[in-house]
Design an enzyme around this catalytic site. Sequence first.
Site, short mmCIF file in Angstrom:
data_model
loop_
_atom_site.label_atom_id
_atom_site.label_comp_id
_atom_site.label_asym_id
_atom_site.label_seq_id
_atom_site.Cartn_x
_atom_site.Cartn_y
_atom_site.Cartn_z
CB CYS A 1 -0.86 -0.14 1.03
SG CYS A 1 -1.90 1.41 1.42
CB CYS B 1 -0.70 2.27 3.77
SG CYS B 1 -2.20 1.80 3.23
CG ASP B 2 3.01 1.27 4.59
OD1 ASP B 2 2.76 1.69 5.44
OD2 ASP B 2 3.15 0.03 4.01
#
Length: 301
Positions: A129, A132-133
């Site tokens: 992701c 997300c990261d």
Amino acid sequence: MTDLFIIGAGTAGLSAAIYAVRAGKSVIVAESGTYGGQIINTPDIENYPGIAHISGYEFATNLYSQATDLGVKVIFAKVEEITGDGPFTIKAGKDTYEAKTIIIATGAKNRHLGLKNEERLIGKGISYCATCDGMFFKGKDVAVNGGGNTALSDALYLAGIANHVTLIHRRDSFRGDKADLDKLNTCDNVTFLLNSNVTGLSGKDHLESIAVTNVKTRETTNVPVSALFVAIGQEPDNQIFANLVDLDEKGYIKAGADCETSHPGIYAAGDCRTTSLRQLTTAAADGAIAATAACTYIDRN
């Protein structure tokens, strides 16, 4: 006894819940993770009809609030067992529920590379992701593996954060949207490695480099990166339903455009079912179709 028990609080599941409760049915939605499904991690949705731009988080939250405001009951528990031919008994977490119909809307999970060190380095440079990261690797060199819409979107997002992005795809052309590809071609910090596969992952405490092998020449190149974002597709998590409904060879639930499965009273909606296109719009449409079919089934029985 509830009328509909929906497994999954993504776009398909929540859309089904909205249609069913508006039809006067009682609805319970079970979610084992976070509501919204995978779309919640998308920074900018541009292809949903009628909405030019919206973040995945805002879209998912609006959908969740719309459903709960209408009276949909959402429980956060993993469905572990389903028994009965209808009505059905569903074990979710520590509780047991009974329902007249079931809609399976579990979506799909990210496919892993299956390489040595992959599981060990998850969260230490291996991610599925980018939104997300990605910020953890601001100003660093990263790579994206994949050739579809997710991979192109990830690479475009990371190009604005990372020092350099290497986009790796096993074919000689991309399958994703041309609009995103055109944007990537204007980024001077993005390099394409086509006809190539990621074949190795190296790093002791965190990812330090990846091995990339050209599928035609068989030449392997070592690419130093701090992160690899894997976007090579998805796979369903439907084995728990194998004794109830028919699955195809890839594990997707056999259900056509009518969302009906091989078991009367059980429907499949969204990415978990056999379909040629898995998009936000098709998930929402599936939810509406499955809920309407389930309501009709209840009224006739």
